[in-house]
Motif scaffolding. Structure first.
Motif, mmCIF file in Angstrom:
data_model
loop_
_atom_site.group_PDB
_atom_site.id
_atom_site.type_symbol
_atom_site.label_atom_id
_atom_site.label_comp_id
_atom_site.label_asym_id
_atom_site.label_seq_id
_atom_site.Cartn_x
_atom_site.Cartn_y
_atom_site.Cartn_z
ATOM 1 N N LEU A 103 -26.400 22.962 4.785
ATOM 2 C CA LEU A 103 -26.072 22.127 3.559
ATOM 3 C C LEU A 103 -27.343 21.293 3.451
ATOM 4 C CD1 LEU A 103 -22.445 21.001 4.113
ATOM 5 C CD2 LEU A 103 -23.566 22.411 2.171
ATOM 6 N N SER A 104 -28.304 20.626 4.501
ATOM 7 C CA SER A 104 -29.231 19.902 4.436
ATOM 8 C C SER A 104 -30.352 20.606 3.560
ATOM 9 C CB SER A 104 -29.841 19.522 5.831
ATOM 10 O OG SER A 104 -30.239 20.644 6.346
ATOM 11 N N THR A 105 -30.318 21.998 3.563
ATOM 12 C CA THR A 105 -31.580 22.620 2.512
ATOM 13 C C THR A 105 -30.928 23.083 1.443
ATOM 14 O OG1 THR A 105 -30.956 24.869 3.771
ATOM 15 C CG2 THR A 105 -32.690 23.184 4.879
ATOM 16 N N GLU A 106 -29.696 23.200 1.246
ATOM 17 C CA GLU A 106 -29.230 23.858 0.020
ATOM 18 C C GLU A 106 -28.822 22.840 -1.055
ATOM 19 O OE1 GLU A 106 -26.649 27.656 2.254
ATOM 20 O OE2 GLU A 106 -25.454 25.946 1.229
ATOM 21 N N LEU A 107 -28.544 21.346 -0.604
ATOM 22 C CA LEU A 107 -28.412 20.507 -1.570
ATOM 23 C C LEU A 107 -29.671 19.891 -2.164
ATOM 24 C CD1 LEU A 107 -25.511 18.375 0.443
ATOM 25 C CD2 LEU A 107 -25.144 19.782 -1.722
ATOM 26 N N ASP A 108 -29.601 19.970 -3.566
ATOM 27 C CA ASP A 108 -30.696 19.417 -4.271
ATOM 28 C C ASP A 108 -30.608 17.982 -4.552
ATOM 29 O OD1 ASP A 108 -32.524 18.876 -6.337
ATOM 30 O OD2 ASP A 108 -31.728 20.348 -7.935
ATOM 31 N N PRO A 109 -31.548 17.222 -4.050
ATOM 32 C CA PRO A 109 -31.733 15.794 -4.206
ATOM 33 C C PRO A 109 -31.661 15.454 -5.593
ATOM 34 C CG PRO A 109 -33.430 16.510 -2.768
ATOM 35 C CD PRO A 109 -32.801 17.714 -3.487
ATOM 36 N N LEU A 110 -31.996 16.083 -6.609
ATOM 37 C CA LEU A 110 -31.955 15.703 -8.062
ATOM 38 C C LEU A 110 -30.684 15.857 -8.598
ATOM 39 C CD1 LEU A 110 -35.083 17.635 -9.505
ATOM 40 C CD2 LEU A 110 -34.993 15.077 -8.596
ATOM 41 N N LYS A 111 -29.489 16.319 -7.525
ATOM 42 C CA LYS A 111 -28.060 16.299 -8.196
ATOM 43 C C LYS A 111 -27.238 15.543 -7.094
ATOM 44 C CE LYS A 111 -28.775 20.960 -10.275
ATOM 45 N NZ LYS A 111 -28.193 22.389 -10.056
ATOM 46 N N ILE A 112 -28.022 14.760 -6.533
ATOM 47 C CA ILE A 112 -27.202 13.949 -5.534
ATOM 48 C C ILE A 112 -27.025 12.334 -5.830
ATOM 49 C CG2 ILE A 112 -27.140 13.092 -3.216
ATOM 50 C CD1 ILE A 112 -26.315 16.008 -3.112
ATOM 51 N N ASN A 113 -25.940 11.902 -5.829
ATOM 52 C CA ASN A 113 -25.619 10.241 -6.301
ATOM 53 C C ASN A 113 -25.650 9.730 -4.572
ATOM 54 O OD1 ASN A 113 -25.385 10.820 -8.761
ATOM 55 N ND2 ASN A 113 -23.376 11.529 -8.504
ATOM 56 N N GLY A 114 -26.897 8.940 -4.247
ATOM 57 C CA GLY A 114 -26.783 8.332 -3.321
ATOM 58 C C GLY A 114 -27.790 9.151 -2.168
ATOM 59 N N THR A 115 -27.405 9.032 -0.839
ATOM 60 C CA THR A 115 -28.305 9.629 0.269
ATOM 61 C C THR A 115 -27.164 10.431 1.343
ATOM 62 O OG1 THR A 115 -29.915 7.864 -0.079
ATOM 63 C CG2 THR A 115 -29.967 9.252 1.977
ATOM 64 N N ILE A 116 -27.576 11.277 1.738
ATOM 65 C CA ILE A 116 -26.965 12.172 2.612
ATOM 66 C C ILE A 116 -27.789 12.219 3.908
ATOM 67 C CG2 ILE A 116 -25.419 14.114 3.473
ATOM 68 C CD1 ILE A 116 -25.174 14.860 0.454
ATOM 69 N N VAL A 117 -27.726 11.735 4.997
ATOM 70 C CA VAL A 117 -28.368 11.792 6.142
ATOM 71 C C VAL A 117 -27.766 12.797 7.388
ATOM 72 C CG1 VAL A 117 -29.164 10.508 7.962
ATOM 73 C CG2 VAL A 117 -29.519 9.650 5.919
ATOM 74 N N PHE A 118 -28.234 13.938 7.549
ATOM 75 C CA PHE A 118 -27.804 14.766 8.677
ATOM 76 C C PHE A 118 -28.401 14.679 9.805
ATOM 77 C CE2 PHE A 118 -27.257 16.864 4.418
ATOM 78 C CZ PHE A 118 -26.094 17.509 4.495
ATOM 79 N N LEU A 119 -27.870 14.360 10.900
ATOM 80 C CA LEU A 119 -28.314 14.376 12.227
ATOM 81 C C LEU A 119 -27.970 15.594 12.758
ATOM 82 C CD1 LEU A 119 -29.614 12.799 14.589
ATOM 83 C CD2 LEU A 119 -27.571 12.305 15.315
ATOM 84 N N LEU A 120 -28.982 16.447 12.871
ATOM 85 C CA LEU A 120 -28.556 17.909 12.877
ATOM 86 C C LEU A 120 -28.083 18.539 14.329
ATOM 87 C CD1 LEU A 120 -31.736 19.226 10.833
ATOM 88 C CD2 LEU A 120 -29.306 19.126 10.173
ATOM 89 N N VAL A 121 -28.779 17.809 15.317
ATOM 90 C CA VAL A 121 -28.272 18.269 16.643
ATOM 91 C C VAL A 121 -28.381 16.833 17.606
ATOM 92 C CG1 VAL A 121 -28.500 19.691 18.674
ATOM 93 C CG2 VAL A 121 -29.365 20.196 16.383
ATOM 94 N N ALA A 122 -27.157 16.360 17.723
ATOM 95 C CA ALA A 122 -27.112 14.994 18.478
ATOM 96 C C ALA A 122 -27.248 15.164 19.900
ATOM 97 C CB ALA A 122 -25.776 14.148 18.299
ATOM 98 N N ASN A 123 -26.991 16.353 20.437
ATOM 99 C CA ASN A 123 -27.065 16.536 21.977
ATOM 100 C C ASN A 123 -27.712 18.023 22.059
ATOM 101 O OD1 ASN A 123 -26.555 17.270 24.746
ATOM 102 N ND2 ASN A 123 -24.237 17.211 24.471
#
Length: 319
Positions: free
Chosen positions: A62-82
């Motif tokens: 999802l972090s690579t598929e979502l287009d920033p130009l079509k997003i309202n706000g900000t999505i922060v993906f912590l991809l691997v916490a451990n």
């Protein structure tokens, strides 16, 4: 706009980076999809239990598929916490200190590594998020049915917003949690509407499970107004809410033989599984205390005293 100690995020951009763990040399990979329009900050974490790989893959894609130009706000993906658990196929724990990261909140900046990771997530990410989605799965020794937790200990408005997020997933079952130490539970106590999603397990997943998990997340992002509503698929069933849950642990070291499957309906008195000694003598028989549904179970044969065996819930259908 969310900002870490080292990186300032920019509108309309996708930014990849590493989040430095407080007082440690470990870095955690993240990707921020910064929309071109104003909107909430949504935090999505994966890999708090490192071998729950479907959550990690859902976040990565999802972090690579979502287009920033079509997003309202900000999505922060912590991809691997451990990360070390993810790379070493370690169940439940942070390998460096043997602790369950999801039991380490609130963290400690001068504690063990698990506590330092929890402290960093809390202070760098929870503190700046408007909403939070934590992606889990059955671990390498577990299988779960698709379901979602939302917090039951927080301010009433936070609980209600979290419930709306849980309903939006489209998952069949939601569970109101009474825990306080998990990442999403603690974030809710601090005022951030949060959910924890579960799907799959056993250290693997199918392509269809991955597609479904990504859609679960998109459904929530749609309700929050972060992605376009046309991304949301229609739900074909009414969500049920667990009103009473039982989490059964092993009373002895032995061999576990489950007799039910995640998602299976059960009746009061049903035998759910047996712990046996090496000669086949029963050490523990697990019977259902009420009619309900199996949420998850251990699939590993060998268990230690105190290990989780099976969880099931009594539920009601919502109108």
């Amino acid at each position: 706009m969310l900002q870490t100690k080292t990186i300032k995020l920019q509108s309309g951009k996708r930014i990849q980076g590493m989040l430095q763990v407080e007082n440690h040399d470990l870095e955690l990979p993240f990707c921020a999809v910064c929309g071109s329009k104003e909107g909430p900050v949504v935090l999505i974490t994966a890999g708090i239990h490192g071998a729950e790989y479907i959550g990690i893959q859902t976040a990565r894609e999802l972090s690579t598929e979502l287009d920033p130009l079509k997003i309202n706000g900000t999505i922060v993906f912590l991809l691997v916490a451990n990360p070390q658990a993810a790379f070493s196929y370690t169940r439940l724990f942070v390998p460096e200190d043997g602790k369950n990261l999801n039991r380490a909140f609130p963290g400690k900046k001068d504690g063990s590594l698990s506590e330092k990771i929890a402290y960093t997530i809390e202070h760098e990410l929870h503190s700046q998020a408007d909403y939070y989605i934590d992606l889990h799965a059955g671990d390498i020794h577990e299988q779960v049915m698709p379901f979602v937790y939302y917090p039951g200990i927080a301010r009433e408005e936070v609980i209600e917003k979290s419930r709306i997020m849980a309903e939006a997933t489209g998952m069949e079952i939601r569970v109101k949690s009474s825990a306080t130490t998990g990442s999403y539970n603690y974030a809710a106590i601090q005022g951030v509407p949060s959910i924890l999603m579960e799907r799959g397990g056993g250290g693997s997943f199918t392509n269809q499970q991955l597609i479904s998990y990504k859609q679960d997340v998109l459904n929530v992002l749609s309700v929050l107004g972060v992605v376009s509503k046309d991304r949301r698929e229609e739900k074909d069933s009414i969500q049920n809410e667990v009103i009473n849950a039982v989490y059964t642990d092993s009373l002895a070291e032995g061999f576990w033989r489950p007799l039910k499957q995640p998602g299976e309906r059960i009746l009061k008195g049903d035998l759910l599984g047996i712990v046996e000694d090496v000669w086949g003598n029963p050490l523990q028989r697990c019977h259902a205390e009420f009619d309900g549904i199996v949420l998850y179970e251990t699939t590993a044969m060998g268990v230690m005293e105190g290990d989780s065996l099976i969880a099931y819930g009594e539920y009601r259908q919502l109108s």
